[in-house]
Each structure stands twice: as C-alpha cells, then as structure tokens.
Write a protein that holds these residues in place. Structure first.
Motif, PDB file in Angstrom:
ATOM      1  N   GLN A 500      -7.894  -3.167   7.775  1.00  0.00           N
ATOM      2  CA  GLN A 500      -7.609  -3.998   9.358  1.00  0.00           C
ATOM      3  C   GLN A 500      -7.714  -2.844  10.898  1.00  0.00           C
ATOM      4  O   GLN A 500      -7.429  -3.652  11.684  1.00  0.00           O
ATOM      5  CB  GLN A 500      -6.312  -4.299   9.137  1.00  0.00           C
ATOM      6  N   SER A 532       5.526   8.949  10.915  1.00  0.00           N
ATOM      7  CA  SER A 532       6.306   8.745  11.670  1.00  0.00           C
ATOM      8  C   SER A 532       7.608   9.492  11.649  1.00  0.00           C
ATOM      9  O   SER A 532       7.863   9.649  10.227  1.00  0.00           O
ATOM     10  CB  SER A 532       6.512   7.199  12.472  1.00  0.00           C
ATOM     11  N   THR A 535       8.780   7.971   8.125  1.00  0.00           N
ATOM     12  CA  THR A 535       8.972   7.894   6.501  1.00  0.00           C
ATOM     13  C   THR A 535       8.923   9.307   6.234  1.00  0.00           C
ATOM     14  O   THR A 535       8.871  10.201   5.153  1.00  0.00           O
ATOM     15  CB  THR A 535       6.905   7.260   7.129  1.00  0.00           C
ATOM     16  N   SER A 573       3.840   1.194   2.490  1.00  0.00           N
ATOM     17  CA  SER A 573       5.030  -0.003   3.319  1.00  0.00           C
ATOM     18  C   SER A 573       4.143   0.431   4.869  1.00  0.00           C
ATOM     19  O   SER A 573       4.946  -0.042   5.294  1.00  0.00           O
ATOM     20  CB  SER A 573       5.995   0.168   2.863  1.00  0.00           C
ATOM     21  N   ALA A 574       4.306   1.913   4.905  1.00  0.00           N
ATOM     22  CA  ALA A 574       4.454   2.786   6.505  1.00  0.00           C
ATOM     23  C   ALA A 574       3.600   1.940   7.299  1.00  0.00           C
ATOM     24  O   ALA A 574       2.762   0.885   7.305  1.00  0.00           O
ATOM     25  CB  ALA A 574       3.774   4.060   6.068  1.00  0.00           C
ATOM     26  N   ASN A 575       3.893   1.412   9.177  1.00  0.00           N
ATOM     27  CA  ASN A 575       3.233   0.515   9.494  1.00  0.00           C
ATOM     28  C   ASN A 575       2.519   1.616  10.365  1.00  0.00           C
ATOM     29  O   ASN A 575       1.310   0.696  10.584  1.00  0.00           O
ATOM     30  CB  ASN A 575       4.344   0.004  10.226  1.00  0.00           C
ATOM     31  N   GLU A 576       2.056   2.495   9.997  1.00  0.00           N
ATOM     32  CA  GLU A 576       1.144   3.631  11.003  1.00  0.00           C
ATOM     33  C   GLU A 576      -0.225   4.168  10.204  1.00  0.00           C
ATOM     34  O   GLU A 576      -0.979   4.366   9.943  1.00  0.00           O
ATOM     35  CB  GLU A 576       1.760   4.935  11.744  1.00  0.00           C
ATOM     36  N   ASP A 578      -3.120   2.083   7.963  1.00  0.00           N
ATOM     37  CA  ASP A 578      -3.933   0.385   7.620  1.00  0.00           C
ATOM     38  C   ASP A 578      -5.066   0.820   5.945  1.00  0.00           C
ATOM     39  O   ASP A 578      -4.939  -0.366   5.724  1.00  0.00           O
ATOM     40  CB  ASP A 578      -4.995   0.371   8.258  1.00  0.00           C
ATOM     41  N   GLU A 609       5.923  -4.776  -1.830  1.00  0.00           N
ATOM     42  CA  GLU A 609       6.978  -4.341  -0.258  1.00  0.00           C
ATOM     43  C   GLU A 609       6.760  -4.873   0.201  1.00  0.00           C
ATOM     44  O   GLU A 609       6.644  -5.082   2.150  1.00  0.00           O
ATOM     45  CB  GLU A 609       7.170  -3.446  -0.270  1.00  0.00           C
ATOM     46  N   ALA A 611       2.582  -4.954   1.387  1.00  0.00           N
ATOM     47  CA  ALA A 611       1.325  -4.205   1.855  1.00  0.00           C
ATOM     48  C   ALA A 611       0.352  -5.143   1.153  1.00  0.00           C
ATOM     49  O   ALA A 611      -0.710  -4.313   0.558  1.00  0.00           O
ATOM     50  CB  ALA A 611       1.599  -2.319   1.398  1.00  0.00           C
ATOM     51  N   LYS A 614      -3.527  -4.628   2.628  1.00  0.00           N
ATOM     52  CA  LYS A 614      -3.859  -2.718   2.727  1.00  0.00           C
ATOM     53  C   LYS A 614      -5.232  -2.119   1.988  1.00  0.00           C
ATOM     54  O   LYS A 614      -4.439  -1.937   0.099  1.00  0.00           O
ATOM     55  CB  LYS A 614      -3.202  -1.801   3.073  1.00  0.00           C
TER      56      LYS A 614
END
Length: 912
Positions: A500, A532, A535, A573-576, A578, A609, A611, A614
């Motif tokens: 994404q 982050s 993380t 699971s980290a939002n930062e 892709d 979780e 993800a 990805k």
C-alpha cells in the motif's frame, strides 16, 4: 485547460479494419476483405445459397438481384461512395463467401447499409462483426451516419443494430423499420466491441487449454525425434483425455495404438500437435480440417525464421488455417502445457512438468521457455499454463492475454517477448488486463545498433528501447531485466498482496546483508524509515543491548527463534511500515530449523494482529538448507537467496500498485480543431513537393488549425518586409531563416535574437541571404520569420517521430539546442491520455524548473499538457506526419500559457 470530452477509440482502429481475419462467437475463424470485381461469381453463388427469407430481408425480394447489381456490389474502388466487405471460409472443399455487407453514400454524411449472412452461419455474430468494420470504413471516409431499412420481422438484423452499441434512431412505416446509426464512438460501442473480441478469442483458444482428445501427428518410435518426445511427455504427465498418435509406418508406439492418417482416428479430436516435415504441414492441415479439428500446435520449424521463402510458406499456412476456421499456435514452437489436475496437458517435447500454480507464461523462444520452466522450480513457483508461441503466425501474445484475463486459474502473467506484431493492440489489451492481473515481461533486443540517422531532435533521442519503455509504462506492464528477475517477481506477486506504500521494514541477524538490502531499497525508490519510539521501545524490551533498534532491525548473529518471531510480529504491526523484508544468514546448519519455525510463527501472529495486507518477503541465506520453503496457514512466503532480491521485487510491486490505484487516463476530444484544413495543407504539400518538411507558413497554418499556441509572427521575403513586420510586432524581435530544406538553422547563422532596431533587422536579413549565397543554398531561402522576442519562462520541447512498428512516439523535455546533450526527455506512444500528458511534464529531471526555482515563477503546467494532447491528436489524425519538432516552447507563468517559437513538421507519402 479548455474543457474537453472523452474521445472513444474503437479497438479495431488499432487492429486490422478491412482485411485480415475475424473470430466468430463460437471461436471459429474466417477471412474478411473488400470485395473485388473478380468476386462476382462467388457472390452470385452466395446469393443463390441464401434462403428465400434471407434474400427477402436483404433485397426486399425473394428473387436474386440482377448480374449488373451484383457486379456493382463487388466494386469497392471508391469507398467514399460505395463499399463492400466479404467474409470467406473454405467450406465443403471450396472457398465461399459466408457473409457480405455494403454501404452506399446517400449524401455527404450518411450511407445506407445492408448485410446478409449465409443461413448455415447464423447465430455466430457475423452480422455484428460486419457492421463494426463497415462503420470504421465509413468513418475513415468522412461519413458520420449509417442508415438502414429492414422488415420489422427481421429480428436478426434488429439484434445486430442493438448489439453494436451505436446510438440509434428508429422510425416505423408499415411493415418496415428505418434505423439511423450515429458512428461517433461512445463508451458503449467501445466496451461492447472489447467484450465481443474477448469472448470470441477465449472461445477460440479453449481447445488448446482444455482438450478432451489430442492427435500427435508425426509421432515416432525413435527416441531421438521430437515426435517421440511429444508423445512421451503427454503420456508421462498423464494427460486426462484420449491420445491418438498418427504414423503410417507403425501400428503402435510405447504401447499406444497408432493410426495411419488423421481420418482413420475413430473419435473426435480437439487438438492436433504436428511435428512433420515442413513440406507436409499444409496437407496435414487439410486432413485436420476434414476431421473437424479446430486447434493445432505446429512444432515444425523452417518457416519465417529461415528467410523469405519460409515466410511465404508461413503466410500461406496462416491464410489456410484462417480460411478453415481453425486457430494455430506456431509454427516453430516448443508446445503448450496446462497443469490443471483435470487436464494435465504437456504437449511439449520435454517431460519437465512444473508444479501447479497460478502463473501463466507466453514465450516467443522455446529455449527460454524450457529455461523458465526449470527456473520456476528454483523459486518454488507454480504454473497454471504455458504457451510457446513460436513465429506467432496466428495465435499471438495479444490473444493469450485475453484468454488469461478471464482464466480463473491464473493470477499473474509472464511474457518473454522478442518482437511485437501489433504493439498498439498489445497496449490496448495489456492496459485493461493489468488493471486486474500483473503482467511481467522480459523484452529481448535492446541494442541501439539499429538506430537510424535522424534529421530531428526527437528522432535522434528516440533510440533503442524508448518505444518499449513507453509502451510498458502506459500499459502497466512490469518490466523484468532478466529471467531470474521475472521469476522472482512472479513468486512475489503471485503469493503476496501488493504494498500500500513504499515504506519498508527490514529485520536481520547480520549487518552486511541489511546494508545491501537497504541500498537496493533506496535505489528502487523505496523508503526505509526510522521506526517510531513506541516500536523501538517494544523491541528493546526483549532484544539484547547490542541489537540495532532502528530500521533495519539487527537482531545480531546470536538471534533466537523467539526473538525473530517477536521482532517480525512487532514490525508487521507497526503503522510506519507498508511491507516487511526478513533476512537470515545462518551461523550453523543446526540453527536453521528453529529459526525457520520462529519466522513462520512471527508472520502468523502478525497476521492475526491485523497486518494482513502487508507483503512479507524473505532472503534465506542458509547454506545446507537453501531449498527450504515457507508456508503459513493461508500463504506462501516468497523466498530468495540474495538480500537485494526482495527489494527489487518490492520496488517493482510498489510502482505497479501505484499505477493500478490511479484512475485510467482519458483521451480527450477537442471541439475547436480544424482537421480538414490540416489534411488539405499536408495533401497539397505532398502533391507539389512529395516527402519532406512543410514550409514555415504551412507549418504555422497546421499549428494554428490545431489551436496550438504559436508565437505571433510573419514571413518576410525582403529586408523591407522584415522591417515592416518588426515594426508591427514590436521590438525586440527574433529573425529566423524560413526554409523547409534547411532544418537546423543555427548551423547556417539562420537565427538572430534580440534585435532592437530597423537597422539590425535589415542587417540580419542581408547576412542570412549573403551566407546562403556563398554556400549555393540561396534557393532554399523562403524568406525570414519575424516574431517578438519572448522573455522569461522555461524552454521546453515537444516532438514526434514515427516508429515503423509502434506508430507516433511523442517526446517532452527541456528545449533549446542542448536537448540532445542532456537527454532529459519523457516518451509516450500516442494516443496520449490526460494522465500521460501530466506524467510526461512531471517526469523530466528538470521538473523543478517548471514549479518555480530560486525565485522564478512556476510554469503554466495545464497549458503544456494541453499542447501535448493537441499534438497527440494531430499526429493520430494526420498519418502523413512522420516527424514534428516544436523547439523551443517557452513555458510561461500560470495564466499566460506557453508559446511555440520554432516548429518543423515533416510529411511523408504512403504513410496512411
């Protein structure tokens, strides 16, 4: 930019329109061409075969028309007033007309149309196919409407009009119905034509992929011959249908009964695989037709690949196949296979059979096909079907794309391409297919040795591979640089979701591979972002102090399976992030099984979780355990040997995902163009001077008719006229040599800038005249062009060169005399969409100059895009144009548009 509406281009405009082959609704084929006077006897026989009802519907009488009327119908010498297309097929041993359609001009805009189809061929869509082609022929000859009158009870013809999608107006009078069709293409007409083509093509190819029975013609008892290997491969891979070897010299081969001739086979045959001497192929095709076989794979070589004589034989063979209603793969091919467990077809001459998967492949080279099938096992890649197209005399890559587009067993399409038969048709089909399924292609033959001597900047820049690069970009095709890259991409795209975004997380147990992977990511325009604080904190809670918590996350060499599992779960699971790349370098062979378990455990927990969207890729560098595969509950993790490979795959996947997310471009139509004036100018120049450059005045008239932003100017033939024009447009001025013979005017002192007085204008005119006289070129001087000096703005260029295969290739880049030195140019194949134009402007390296740089005002980007789109329309409509250079164009600030300061257009006879 001026408000525009979409311009819908019928698919057949990129294909054969009046001559060639067509595929009917049932998948059988026929030939189509304009009628000729010699067709009168065959036309008479066709009409005689029509049933009384069909004759009544076509001629409003059950009696046949007079011989004179038939002779008139068979004359298509003046398609502006009358035109007939005939569809022919070999039937009962003779070439016969099975359908015919005509139009006759009623006035300057409208023509009457009528068609008839042999009663034996009703229900196969022939009427609709004829109407499509008659409509395109009418449009080409400036007709805008077709008119027909038919009986109300002629339900078949009424259905043809409805299926066409043309805007229709109906009127009824007694038992008759009048229909007027607007020939302006619409979204409906284009989409219906594409659907018809796709369905017919799919039906025609089904016997290749889903045969119930196969005849091996040329089967041999000699293990060294291809005829033996074909039969061995089919039986060894346990084909689910019946197999019939054909050989007149034996009664059995490897325990299977043989038949002397095709006609001796007692049961129906769906597919023939032919491996006989070249000179026998034609007669074998005759036998196959008599048996009712609709599909044949010709392994035999010795056709177009060996020279002109072989090419002539191949053309005769292809024509015969079409006339018989068949489809043909080859000749000179490796064969076809389908891994569907219900089919298990291996009609190749190798027993190598790939595992079942969801990747299909077309290869123009048999050897490359074999290498790819072998390589697929290294990448643990499953195949759905494979076709070696060979010389592509009939079935082409374009046909296969349409079959695989709807094939539920195929998710990814691979192509090995050496040449394009019809690149514009490829672009149309691939652009549509790529919206649903990734197409990965290796294109061989990038050499610039074929670069031709060019007389314009654009032709010089459009060297080597530029047209292919543009074609693939516009069609969304993912280009692989090698077979290994293609297989790596196929493994990734067939097993993982598209990313994404471009933010990549990397987890490793060794620093060196992580550095290589990071470098490869950045080289592929991917981002390896800093993680982050949250993380990092979560990772620090269980990792040793020596571990690196930034990105890449280095677990160090002593990493345990549990650390891998937790690290993967957290990064997924980290939002930062892709996408995730996992790297593992084995320390000892004993560690690998545990680490592999930890990797799979981490991926599965990360998926739980949330993800799930990805992609995950793995570089497994474990000597002694390199063949390990990684399968989670619902997915396979693509696994590669080198740390750079996952980055390469993700880079290409991210670019493809971005292409898919963007809206499809629109080819715009303009309502302020005077195309008829442009046609007159070009036709007049060709009739008077033949192939060559238009004069300065002709060029400016063409650009003005297209409403292109030409800098105000005039042509002066004397020094006094030059001074008068300079006074009229205002100082400072530019004085340029006007000559259609001298292209590069700066080389003869033919450009004088920033002239501020009558004296220097007169001096400029005289100096150009004197210099040309000294070199005996004075006859080439038409005068001088006088125009006001443009100040400010950025110099850019737009050019077109006509590629003999791809058609018009349009360029945009920095302008001026240094364009060839810097080479900062974007290319696209016409017709351009609004998206193409926007990408071209924003795709050059110097784009920052157009956005305002170091205090300079930005350029009017909409005006540049509008200019590109109008140039595209010009060269699409006026096919006599072979080259065009607009250089320089001054891109002015927003609201001020742009100005074409210098322009050259070359026209060529025989290009239509």
């Amino acid at each position: 930019m001026r408000a525009v509406r979409p311009l819908y281009i019928p698919p057949l405009e990129t294909d054969h329109t009046e001559s060639g082959s067509l595929i009917m609704r049932d998948g059988t084929t026929a030939a189509i061409r304009p009628a000729e006077p010699t067709d009168v006897p065959m036309m008479q026989q066709f009409i005689d075969r029509l049933s009384p009802e069909s004759r009544r519907h076509r001629f409003f009488s059950e009696s046949p028309p007079s011989s004179g009327a038939i002779a008139t119908v068979c004359c298509s010498s003046n398609p502006r007033s009358q035109f007939t297309l005939i569809v022919t097929r070999v039937w009962e041993g003779r070439t016969r007309i099975i359908a015919a359609g005509s139009y006759w001009a009623r006035d300057g805009q409208t023509a009457e149309v009528a068609m008839a189809v042999d009663d034996e061929f009703h229900g196969k869509g022939l009427g609709t196919l004829l109407l499509e082609r008659l409509a395109l022929a009418a449009i080409r000859h400036s007709l805008t409407h077709l008119w027909a009158v038919t009986h109300v009870d002629n339900l078949a013809m009424r259905e043809v009009f409805r299926e066409s999608g043309f805007t229709a107006h109906e009127a009824y009078e007694g038992d008759d119905m009048q229909v007027e069709l607007s020939l302006i293409p619409t979204e409906t007409t284009v989409s219906r034509t594409e659907v018809r083509e796709r369905l017919a093509t799919t039906a025609s190819l089904r016997p290749f992929f889903q045969p119930r029975s196969i005849a091996i013609i040329g089967a041999s008892r000699d293990p060294n011959k291809i005829g033996y290997r074909l039969l061995d491969a089919i039986t060894a891979c346990r084909f689910r249908g019946a197999v019939y070897p054909v050989n007149p010299k034996t009664t059995e081969i490897i325990g299977i009964r043989t038949y002397p001739f095709v006609r001796d086979i007692p049961q129906p045959v769906d597919l023939a695989v032919i491996s006989v001497h070249r000179d026998s192929v034609s007669s074998v095709i005759d036998e196959c037709t008599a048996k009712g076989i609709r599909a044949c794979v010709i392994i035999t070589a010795g056709f177009a690949e060996v020279g002109p004589a072989g090419a002539a034989l191949q053309q005769q063979l292809a024509s015969k196949v079409r006339q018989y209603g068949m489809r043909m793969i080859g000749p000179n091919c490796f064969g076809i296979l389908n891994t569907d467990p219900n089919i298990q077809l291996n009609a190749t001459f190798t027993t190598l059979f790939p595992p079942l998967g969801r990747v299909a492949m077309s290869s123009q080279s048999g050897a490359i096909g074999i290498a790819t099938l072998a390589g697929a096992r290294r990448f643990h890649l499953g195949i759905s079907s494979f076709v070696s197209v060979g010389n592509k005399a009939d079935v082409s890559t374009n046909d296969l794309l349409q079959y695989w587009e709807e094939d539920p067993t195929t998710d990814v399409i691979l192509l090995y391409v050496e040449s394009f038969g019809n690149p514009r048709r490829f672009a149309r089909i691939a652009r549509r297919v790529s919206r649903r399924k990734p197409i990965i292609a290796v294109k061989a033959g990038r050499s610039q040795s074929g670069r031709r001597a060019a007389s314009s900047h654009t032709a010089a820049l459009a060297a080597g591979d530029m047209a292919v690069v543009a074609l693939f970009h516009q069609a969304g095709v993912i280009r692989a640089e090698s077979l290994d890259d293609m297989l790596a991409l196929a493994a990734g795209l067939s097993n993982q979701p598209l990313p994404q975004g471009r933010r990549i997380g990397i987890i490793t147990n060794a620093g060196g591979p992580a550095v290589l992977c990071t470098d490869a990511c950045e080289a592929g325009a991917l981002v390896v972002p800093e993680l982050s604080t949250q993380t990092k904190s979560t990772l620090a809670a269980f990792l040793p102090s020596a571990a690196a918590l930034s990105n890449p996350v280095d677990l160090i060499a002593s990493a345990t399976p549990d650390q891998y599992a937790k690290g993967i779960e957290i990064l997924l699971s980290a939002n930062e992030i892709d996408a995730l790349i996992i790297l593992y370098m084995s320390v000892t062979v004993a560690d690998t099984a545990g680490i592999a378990h930890g990797i799979l455990d981490g991926i599965e927990k990360g998926r739980k979780e949330g993800a799930k969207a990805k992609p995950v890729f793995l570089s497994w560098m474990a000597e002694g355990d390199m063949e390990r595969t990684f399968h989670c509950q619902t997915e396979t993790i693509p696994t590669y040997y080198l740390p750079e490979t996952p980055a390469l795959v993700l880079s290409k996947a991210a670019a493809y995902a971005e292409w898919r997310r963007q809206r499809p471009g629109m080819v715009p139509d303009f309502d302020d163009l005077d195309l008829s004036a442009v046609r007159r100018i070009c036709a007049d120049a060709l009739s008077r001077r033949g192939t060559g450059w238009l004069s300065t005045e002709e060029t400016r008239s063409v650009l003005s008719a297209m409403k292109l932003p030409v800098q105000p100017s005039g042509v002066a033939r004397t020094a006094d006229e030059a001074v008068a024009l300079a006074n009229q447009v205002g100082y400072p001025v530019v004085v340029k040599l006007a000559s259609h013979q001298i292209v590069h005017k700066t080389e003869v002192g033919g450009v004088q800038l920033n002239l501020t007085s009558e004296e220097v204008v007169r001096k400029a005119f005289d100096s150009m005249r004197t210099r040309l006289a000294e070199t005996n070129q004075l006859d080439a001087m038409e005068g001088v062009l006088v125009q006001p000096m443009v100040t400010g703005g950025v110099e850019v260029m737009i050019g077109v060169t006509d590629d003999p295969l791809f058609g018009p290739l349009i360029a945009f880049g920095l302008g001026g005399i240094h364009v060839e030195i810097f080479g900062d140019v974007q290319f696209r194949i016409t017709p351009l969409t609004d998206r193409d134009a926007a990408e071209m402007v924003r795709g050059i390296k110097a784009y920052r100059l157009l956005t305002g740089y170091r205090g300079q005002p930005p350029a009017d980007l909409e005006a540049l895009e509008d200019t590109l789109l109008r140039v595209s329309r010009l060269v699409e409509e006026i096919q006599e144009i072979s080259e065009l250079d607009l250089n320089p164009i001054f891109a002015l600030p927003p609201g001020q548009g742009c100005r074409i300061v210098d322009a050259k257009i070359r026209v060529e006879t025989g290009k239509q």
